[in-house]
Design an enzyme around this catalytic site. Structure first.
Site, mmCIF file in Angstrom:
data_model
loop_
_atom_site.group_PDB
_atom_site.id
_atom_site.type_symbol
_atom_site.label_atom_id
_atom_site.label_comp_id
_atom_site.label_asym_id
_atom_site.label_seq_id
_atom_site.Cartn_x
_atom_site.Cartn_y
_atom_site.Cartn_z
ATOM 1 N N LYS B 51 102.062 0.516 23.787
ATOM 2 C CA LYS B 51 103.152 0.674 24.780
ATOM 3 C C LYS B 51 102.516 1.657 25.747
ATOM 4 O O LYS B 51 102.980 1.284 27.010
ATOM 5 C CB LYS B 51 103.960 1.538 23.862
ATOM 6 C CG LYS B 51 105.469 1.076 24.395
ATOM 7 C CD LYS B 51 106.643 1.882 23.543
ATOM 8 C CE LYS B 51 106.840 0.531 22.350
ATOM 9 N NZ LYS B 51 107.479 1.403 21.289
ATOM 10 N N ARG B 121 109.124 7.757 21.802
ATOM 11 C CA ARG B 121 108.863 6.547 20.878
ATOM 12 C C ARG B 121 107.230 6.633 20.520
ATOM 13 O O ARG B 121 106.422 7.043 21.508
ATOM 14 C CB ARG B 121 109.330 5.345 21.472
ATOM 15 C CG ARG B 121 108.983 4.749 22.989
ATOM 16 C CD ARG B 121 109.610 3.775 23.119
ATOM 17 N NE ARG B 121 110.686 3.749 24.214
ATOM 18 C CZ ARG B 121 111.294 2.806 24.602
ATOM 19 N NH1 ARG B 121 110.921 1.479 24.386
ATOM 20 N NH2 ARG B 121 112.378 2.832 25.149
ATOM 21 N N GLY B 130 108.212 -0.353 10.964
ATOM 22 C CA GLY B 130 108.013 0.748 10.095
ATOM 23 C C GLY B 130 107.765 2.035 10.712
ATOM 24 O O GLY B 130 107.853 3.182 10.316
ATOM 25 N N MET B 132 108.213 4.848 13.906
ATOM 26 C CA MET B 132 109.473 5.377 14.307
ATOM 27 C C MET B 132 110.099 4.852 15.527
ATOM 28 O O MET B 132 109.560 4.190 16.174
ATOM 29 C CB MET B 132 109.164 6.978 14.866
ATOM 30 C CG MET B 132 110.415 7.880 14.809
ATOM 31 S SD MET B 132 110.345 9.253 15.773
ATOM 32 C CE MET B 132 110.242 8.982 17.318
ATOM 33 N N ARG B 365 105.032 -6.772 27.583
ATOM 34 C CA ARG B 365 104.029 -7.094 26.612
ATOM 35 C C ARG B 365 104.102 -8.753 26.539
ATOM 36 O O ARG B 365 104.856 -9.301 26.902
ATOM 37 C CB ARG B 365 104.354 -6.742 25.216
ATOM 38 C CG ARG B 365 105.652 -7.176 24.738
ATOM 39 C CD ARG B 365 105.968 -6.415 23.354
ATOM 40 N NE ARG B 365 107.369 -6.702 23.038
ATOM 41 C CZ ARG B 365 108.104 -6.318 22.015
ATOM 42 N NH1 ARG B 365 107.580 -5.203 21.310
ATOM 43 N NH2 ARG B 365 109.163 -6.309 21.765
ATOM 44 N N HIS B 481 99.460 -34.356 -10.100
ATOM 45 C CA HIS B 481 99.542 -35.756 -9.598
ATOM 46 C C HIS B 481 100.649 -35.773 -8.476
ATOM 47 O O HIS B 481 100.481 -36.528 -7.283
ATOM 48 C CB HIS B 481 100.224 -36.731 -10.545
ATOM 49 C CG HIS B 481 100.548 -38.164 -10.377
ATOM 50 N ND1 HIS B 481 101.815 -38.573 -10.107
ATOM 51 C CD2 HIS B 481 99.552 -39.146 -10.094
ATOM 52 C CE1 HIS B 481 101.671 -40.006 -9.565
ATOM 53 N NE2 HIS B 481 100.425 -40.289 -9.602
ATOM 54 N N ARG B 587 89.458 -41.328 -1.047
ATOM 55 C CA ARG B 587 89.536 -41.279 -2.601
ATOM 56 C C ARG B 587 89.720 -42.528 -2.926
ATOM 57 O O ARG B 587 90.781 -43.313 -2.626
ATOM 58 C CB ARG B 587 90.465 -40.317 -2.948
ATOM 59 C CG ARG B 587 89.976 -38.923 -2.998
ATOM 60 C CD ARG B 587 91.277 -37.940 -3.397
ATOM 61 N NE ARG B 587 92.184 -37.968 -2.022
ATOM 62 C CZ ARG B 587 92.805 -37.106 -1.437
ATOM 63 N NH1 ARG B 587 92.432 -35.779 -1.793
ATOM 64 N NH2 ARG B 587 93.483 -37.158 -0.385
ATOM 65 N N GLU B 770 80.053 -29.692 -5.060
ATOM 66 C CA GLU B 770 81.567 -29.356 -5.596
ATOM 67 C C GLU B 770 81.165 -28.372 -6.685
ATOM 68 O O GLU B 770 82.042 -27.981 -7.592
ATOM 69 C CB GLU B 770 82.513 -30.154 -5.897
ATOM 70 C CG GLU B 770 81.982 -31.451 -6.503
ATOM 71 C CD GLU B 770 82.953 -32.771 -6.725
ATOM 72 O OE1 GLU B 770 84.242 -32.389 -6.403
ATOM 73 O OE2 GLU B 770 82.472 -33.949 -6.746
ATOM 74 N N SER B 789 78.896 -33.474 1.373
ATOM 75 C CA SER B 789 80.438 -32.739 1.907
ATOM 76 C C SER B 789 81.037 -31.810 0.773
ATOM 77 O O SER B 789 81.047 -32.343 -0.549
ATOM 78 C CB SER B 789 81.355 -34.162 1.634
ATOM 79 O OG SER B 789 82.614 -33.705 2.166
ATOM 80 N N GLY B 791 83.135 -30.080 -1.558
ATOM 81 C CA GLY B 791 84.434 -30.218 -2.141
ATOM 82 C C GLY B 791 84.870 -29.002 -2.637
ATOM 83 O O GLY B 791 84.600 -28.384 -3.531
ATOM 84 N N ASN B 793 87.688 -27.466 -3.150
ATOM 85 C CA ASN B 793 88.647 -27.218 -4.070
ATOM 86 C C ASN B 793 87.872 -26.904 -5.329
ATOM 87 O O ASN B 793 88.143 -25.963 -6.089
ATOM 88 C CB ASN B 793 89.638 -28.549 -4.166
ATOM 89 C CG ASN B 793 90.354 -28.801 -3.043
ATOM 90 O OD1 ASN B 793 90.437 -28.083 -2.057
ATOM 91 N ND2 ASN B 793 91.093 -29.867 -3.044
ATOM 92 N N ASP B 794 87.136 -27.905 -5.692
ATOM 93 C CA ASP B 794 86.353 -27.735 -7.210
ATOM 94 C C ASP B 794 85.415 -26.825 -7.137
ATOM 95 O O ASP B 794 85.099 -26.247 -8.120
ATOM 96 C CB ASP B 794 85.720 -29.282 -7.646
ATOM 97 C CG ASP B 794 86.859 -30.170 -8.172
ATOM 98 O OD1 ASP B 794 87.949 -29.721 -8.154
ATOM 99 O OD2 ASP B 794 86.569 -31.222 -8.553
ATOM 100 N N CYS B 856 85.340 -31.632 2.823
ATOM 101 C CA CYS B 856 86.463 -32.443 2.529
ATOM 102 C C CYS B 856 87.561 -31.700 1.411
ATOM 103 O O CYS B 856 88.558 -32.530 1.171
ATOM 104 C CB CYS B 856 86.136 -33.794 2.074
ATOM 105 S SG CYS B 856 85.386 -33.813 0.591
ATOM 106 N N TYR B 876 80.961 -31.293 10.337
ATOM 107 C CA TYR B 876 82.467 -31.680 10.676
ATOM 108 C C TYR B 876 83.019 -31.013 9.380
ATOM 109 O O TYR B 876 82.917 -30.563 8.324
ATOM 110 C CB TYR B 876 82.485 -33.149 10.510
ATOM 111 C CG TYR B 876 82.101 -33.901 9.305
ATOM 112 C CD1 TYR B 876 83.230 -33.959 8.320
ATOM 113 C CD2 TYR B 876 80.946 -34.276 8.697
ATOM 114 C CE1 TYR B 876 82.825 -34.675 6.927
ATOM 115 C CE2 TYR B 876 80.445 -34.912 7.674
ATOM 116 C CZ TYR B 876 81.616 -34.844 6.799
ATOM 117 O OH TYR B 876 81.462 -35.764 5.412
#
Lengths: 908, 908
Positions: B51, B121, B130, B132, B365, B481, B587, B770, B789, B791, B793-794, B856, B876
């Site tokens: 500010k 301020r 939060g 003042m 701002r 699933h 897949r 993976e 690639s 994986g 997630n796994d 992937c 990629y």
């Protein structure tokens, strides 16, 4: 520091013209031995193979060996490089050496009057099944046969020798089915109406030789080679070719032997043990291979060829008989044995032949022996100053010790194996089959020895498991309840034996068309996973004095310390007796499986609030404390690593409707509520689920109770002046913050207890490294941990993405097909899991140089894995109590091998 | 190369004596601004807060801002260091600066005739809730009140101002509950029988001021401070103290803002918009924040203070009204907006006050905007040459684009959220509840929009899922699933919503005391996981032209390419439309879930021999081929990475007794056999079980069929001159030998097909990384793979030891308690999983420099993860089709940020 003036010498660049001969460089492909002098030595195994090097060495030692020569492995490699052609000059060398053998033996190869016959055999650097067998008596044809008759004055012997030669040559060199020769032999015997070969006379054998030749022609399209040189050439080729025989290739692949070593070929003058009563043949050991006792241990067959001993047609005589019959020869043999032992500094096995009162040594090599013998021989030889203690240690294979530590099935017994499961806990057990824990307890009370057979076991079965001799399950893997409890109890256990179909209600199981009913005897082999019908005889050896000597030496030469995994005072005592220097893993969850305790624990799980949980936990605490007091007492001041609760909570809940109903009544909680709780706790992948410190963080009151129990136990003992070093271990840490929070809880709780007892305990807080993430962020984690213990079971599961309980569907296939070298749950996968461990060791020590590092997975008892742990610089390994001796010896090996001590070992 | 002669200049070592003043070093704690000149600048956010820096910058730009000054963040830090005391000299500086403000504004602080009032301020570097709030009108007391009356000739206004000041000061500075002030106000109003504040007269307000002062004394024990300097001191302290207020601390922890920054404090001369009809106040944006249209977009309230706008008591007027009323002011405002935009090169929000015909800017701002506006403004500003394309890209948050890509719940709508599950597939869906797939299909046929609600879904439900607007399940995680199929279909899906109790049979669910029956409307928010009662209004935006411009630019400035995960021709088309340059993950298993196909696939699973399996597979091959043809066609020559079968076989078998019975009848296989097969295939930890290439190795005929289908599809299209680049991907490789074997099989099969079709296809064989073991042995694996690639997630599951489906029991707790920073399944855990990936990248490229690297896992669509992928040098990322735009923009950001382009961005 002042610099010394240096005289600077300038090297003149001198051009040395190497005057190499312009002629073709002569490679040496053949090494001669005979008459006390050999061109080769015992060190030249790479070039001459084990057998050739041994023959050369014996010759040089002045030991009587028939003359002969060895064609090198290099020749074999050249042979393949040239597309199966002898390398240039090799054959000429063979001929030259053959002349020398003729001269030495006083006879001539292919000579019609006094023919030299030879044996031809393969011999690679490593002894290898599937390589070419021996062809004896090579050099025989219709002409030299006459010479042999003339020489031996024994026409029958000569024809018999001829017949055997054609059989061996035909079947081994030209690959004719041996059975076809045998069929012809049987035909002759049948026709004559006799049973034994020895009942055939010269005429019969003569006719047989002709039949054999015809068979040979029919099978190969060629006449049986009458030219001894042609025979020799073919035999050498056959030896070389056998290097790429199917069995040899498979064996090499299985044992990691490179394909490009090649085999040597040994051609040795024949000597005959079957030339009368002053001839004979024998095999033996320089010491007793079974007990290790220092005595010449051999058998002998007069008037016989080596083949006859193997064939088992005649029963060989004890060597003491030779002493009576030919005392001079016996004494010569004894001297040779001593000489060989002094030379090779090891117990040896030998083969010898006596031809008309003259002794020939045909072979010697390091003798195989039992664990008991290995220990005794090693210790005795140190006493005899033949070897030093380090060598003695290296003489015993750590894994071998296992033989001594569990009752085993008598290896001599013939048993009927009906199925094979996973070898979950070693040893052997014989007993009557029962199908429930209750039956097991009832039968055991009546004094029966029982084997508990279940589809799978659960905590309720503990009582039955404890009284059973052994446990057999149809389902579950190496970490199933049965397996873990079995190993914990040191009880023989075979799990996941899918081949058996259990009908628990009807009290029988079937496997194929065999039905085994309640009360029938079976035997389990927990070391191999075999299920045996009936009562196999067991052997339970007592530990010889030398065992303890070896253990003492092993400790002295090790860097790695050995601890044990023990959950009970009894296990702790066994561990300590075997020389464990602490407990590396004390699992607290098995303490909950006791029927009385599991009730309180289930109450805790079924609680809805922290308060209720605390109340239930308060009931369990006295039990836990009691357990810890027992274990701490046994370990008398040695460190005890206690792992806080690890498995997911659903493992503690009942599975079947019946069990749930019982629990419901006992606890006054509705079946619906219990089922709903079970449903809530169910997991798709429990191995990766809500367990370990994840429980500790979400239910801190559980860990708090456990820490209290540990510290109260320690404090109570400390007040009685019993020293205790608890090491509190937080399982399944993936992120340093998990450890931070659990460490804060532990320290806070521990300090409170100590304050209350007014006692100071020397305790540590550390963690298991069992997830790849923990390993890769070990630098952060080590800032919070005083020790790391690698949980390589789970680490392997997580790094390999392999559930041990499920891997049975493809892992055996992988190993059979050599897709992976070895089961990564048996030996640490050093390329993958091992690399992750190394990263953790390096990163951990980088931020905490006092970090204590150990391993508590089952790899802690596997010699190969122990060697790896030594290499990456761990401080200790921890294994099941009964494997402590194996681990201690392996630890010594690791250290000694590091120093190149394996070179000390006799190379034979 | 000849060396240039160099003049060697020797530097003289000159000792510079720094003549520092011996007097106490004067720290500057206060920065003045006013009358077109400020001591600070817009760059000094660290010191002056956002500010303060903004006010300084505006002042320097010659924009009319009320005079004032900023106390620095350094002063705040010192304040805390000194134990909550003003640093030495600060207060004196404040007084000096106050004098300057007095001079500038022509009035005096605390003066009874012409008093200066100020606002106080807080203002930290980052905007932070939060902290003042503003205290306005500071400086009022009974004396200065008279001055204010005198000055404004408006007693009521003055007393109203006084009352407001006491309320603000009392509640904000001394923490009296604001409600107590309001209660007093209400009391007065009630007594008088009026509703609005404005209905109170001067007398009422006068009385209220006295009541307020009494309240203040009662609550604080002290008189309301009448000394304006005392008021100021207290307000400054309150600003500093608010830095450690609970909400501020929590906010900082949540947003990773360090605690030691401190806040600045701004003291600004009050101007009054409520001094008559030639006064007023307003807020606005330099462009339309909703559409991005270039027009001054603001609201204005005559004769009012800012507070009144916020309170919403009076309806503000459109800014066009100002143009009519005060054309000069309006034109001045427009000019200021243009000036600010030209200066800050961004769309801004502003606050202004007009005091008696004089315009003051109170704040400016960067303005918040919708995704649509962000895109339009960025593209427009490039056209206007305000910014370049790179800056334009960085102006749009990738995640924001998501707003445009799915129908969403109208953010303005008030909705009733009844439960919250996992946000499995984004978007929003409204429909009538049905409880079975069959019902879904039947209702849909009748034209109803339905939401399918199930405990969990199974392959049989596919039909119902396809016709449903959205899917809601009570169980299952982000890879269940329902979740996977939902995302694949681009269908809104909320899973694992444990709070709902489904009674499928009775066709209703309950949540708390709410019951939702079949046919009732619900709305799902797949982006937040919320379940909403009734029909929430949805917004489905069409894509503005500027969106495509941004995508083009993003592509131009990216290094990372973006592919999509797509299993169907429809998905492939969406992906291509959004500019994906290939398919990174196709897949194959979802292709089996179709009712017709799953039958053949189950037949394959239930087969006992390779021959039977081959026969069943032959039935599936035409379907697979057809699928591939569809996808390949859509991708028109772009690479398509096809992953061979990955999930364990048991996923394809029925679960319930009913389903098993149906299957038994259909296939003519006994129920017993099916059950026994299901039992055999059951796994303890399916995630770590018999799946991926482990299936390919044990059932090679499955992969063989798939490779045939892929290659036959490619060959058929090639014959029609349609280019296809298949990249065949082997899943779950842990050991290089697995890849070797599967690659051999793939290459052999592919070559056969190409030979048969007489066509050459440019295909590749690679693997997923993976498992930690694959990553750590990537050097070996890269020798066999043409691409990797990740994986993730796994990989996250395996490295973290975390089952995504089970983590719901503790992961939310971990995140809530900041045990871990972020859900590792949403953003790549760079410290753990990321390190493993880096190892794989380095090792992989070491042995195969042409290795193509991609990702992937679902992280491929997460901006933070994309930045990480860029950093470690992947080629990629691949994500779900609907996230392709997000990923493309994130890829551009990653590249641009690397170049430090974020510095280009206006700092405000």
């Amino acid at each position: 520091m002042a610099l010394k003036p240096k005289t600077r010498i300038q090297k003149k660049s001198v051009k040395v013209v190497s005057k190499t001969k312009k002629s073709k460089p002569e490679k040496k492909y053949v090494y001669y031995f005979g008459d006390g002098k050999a061109e080769g030595t015992g060190q030249m195994k790479d070039l001459l193979g084990g057998k050739g090097a041994g023959l050369a060495e014996m010759t040089n030692l002045g030991i009587p060996v028939p003359s002969g020569f060895t064609i090198t492995t290099e020749a074999c490699r050249e042979y393949f490089r040239l597309g199966k052609k002898f390398p240039q000059g090799m054959w000429e060398e063979v001929l030259r050496n053959l002349k020398m053998v003729e001269k030495s033996m006083g006879c001539k190869f292919g000579d019609a009057k006094n023919p030299l016959l030879v044996s031809v055999r393969s011999g690679a650097k490593f002894s290898m099944p599937g390589m070419m067998d021996t062809v004896l008596n090579l050099g025989l044809n219709d002409e030299t046969l006459k010479g042999l008759i003339n020489k031996t004055k024994n026409e029958r012997f000569a024809y018999d020798t001829y017949r055997r030669f054609i059989t061996m040559f035909g079947s081994i060199v030209t690959d004719i089915d041996r059975k076809k020769f045998e069929d012809l032999l049987d035909e002759v015997k049948n026709k004559k109406g006799v049973n034994l070969d020895t009942e055939l006379d010269t005429k019969d054998l003569k006719a047989l030789v002709e039949k054999y030749k015809k068979l040979y022609k029919k099978e190969t399209g060629k006449d049986f080679p009458s030219d001894p040189y042609e025979q020799l050439k073919m035999a050498i080729k056959a030896v070389f070719d056998s290097w790429y025989g199917d069995r040899a290739v498979t064996y090499r692949r299985l044992h990691g032997i490179p394909d490009d070593l090649g085999t040597a070929c040994n051609i040795v003058a024949m000597v005959f043990g079957n030339m009368g009563e002053n001839s004979g043949t024998g095999v033996g050991f320089t010491r007793d291979p079974s007990t290790g006792e220092k005595r010449f241990f051999a058998e002998f067959l007069p008037n016989a060829q080596g083949e006859d001993v193997v064939a088992g047609i005649r029963t060989p005589l004890k060597i003491e008989e030779l002493k009576k019959r030919m005392p001079r020869i016996y004494s010569q043999l004894e001297k040779i044995c001593n000489k060989l032992e002094r030379h090779y500094k090891d117990m040896l096995d030998i083969e010898f032949t006596i031809q008309e009162g003259k002794l020939y040594m045909l072979q010697t090599r390091v003798g195989k022996r039992t664990a008991r013998a290995a220990i005794k021989i090693a210790v005795d030889m140190v006493k005899e100053k033949l070897i030093d203690k380090k060598t003695a240690l290296l003489r015993i294979e750590p894994e071998q010790l296992n033989q001594l530590l569990h009752p085993t099935i008598d290896p001599k017994a013939e048993v009927k194996v009906i199925a094979k499961g996973l070898p979950a806990s070693p040893g052997a057990a014989v007993g009557k089959v029962v199908f429930s824990a209750q039956d097991a307890e009832e039968w055991a009370e009546k004094g029966e020895k029982v084997i508990l057979v279940r589809n799978e076991t659960s905590p309720e079965d503990i009582g039955g498991m404890a009284v059973a001799q052994g446990i057999l399950t149809a389902r579950g893997g190496m970490t199933s309840h049965a397996a873990v409890v079995g190993r914990g109890m040191g009880k023989c256990c075979v799990v996941g034996c899918g081949a058996i179909n259990i009908h628990e209600e009807e009290k029988y199981f079937t496997v194929g068309d065999i039905t085994v009913r309640e009360g029938d005897f079976i035997t389990l082999n927990g070391t191999t996973g075999e299920v045996i019908l009936g009562q196999a005889p067991l052997v339970m050896p007592s530990l010889p004095e030398e065992f303890y000597t070896i253990m003492k030496w092993a400790e002295k030469f090790s860097k790695l310390q050995v601890r044990a995994n023990a959950d009970t005072p009894k296990d702790a005592r066994v561990a300590r007796d075997f020389g464990a220097v602490g407990i590396g893993l004390c699992r607290t969850e098995h303490m909950f499986f006791d029927p009385e305790r599991i009730k309180a624990f289930r109450e805790m799980i079924l609680s809805d609030s922290v308060e209720q949980r605390r109340k239930a936990l308060e009931k369990i605490k006295p039990y836990q404390k009691e357990d810890f007091i027992g274990i701490f007492k046994e370990m008398k001041g040695l460190p005890v690593t206690v792992r806080l609760l690890d498995p997911p909570l659903h493992e503690f809940l009942p599975k079947t409707d019946e069990e749930i109903e019982v629990l419901s009544k006992e606890m006054g909680v509705s079946v619906k509520k219990i089922k709903s709780k079970i449903k809530t706790l169910e997991e798709f992948n429990p191995m990766l689920g809500h367990r370990g410190c994840r429980l500790g963080i979400t239910y801190p009151e559980v860990y708090e109770m456990q820490v209290k129990a540990i510290m109260e136990a320690a404090c109570e003992l400390a007040r009685k002046k019993i020293k205790v070093i608890p090491e509190i271990m937080i399982p399944l840490v993936a992120h340093v913050n998990e450890l931070k929070i659990m460490k804060d809880l532990t320290v806070k709780t521990a300090e409170e207890v100590m304050k209350q007892y007014k006692v100071k305990i020397d305790y540590k807080v550390g963690t298991m490294i069992e997830l790849a993430r923990a390993a890769i962020t070990a630098d952060q984690i080590a800032e919070e941990a005083e020790f790391f213990s690698f949980g390589t079971n789970d680490l392997t599961q997580s790094v390999y993405g392999l559930s041990r309980d499920d891997a049975g569907k493809f892992l055996p296939f992988y190993i059979d097909h050599k897709i992976i070298e070895e089961d990564p749950f048996i030996s640490i996968d050093t390329e993958g899991v091992g690399q992750i461990m190394e990263i953790a060791v390096k990163k951990g020590r980088r931020t905490n140089k006092n970090l204590k590092l150990g391993i508590c997975g089952e790899h802690g008892g596997d010699p190969k894995s122990i060697e790896f742990c030594h290499k990456i610089g761990l401080n200790y390994v921890s294994c099941s109590p009964y494997r402590v001796p194996v681990a201690k010896l392996a630890a010594a090996h690791a250290k000694l091998k590091e120093k190149g001590a394996e070179l000390i070992r006799a190379t034979l």
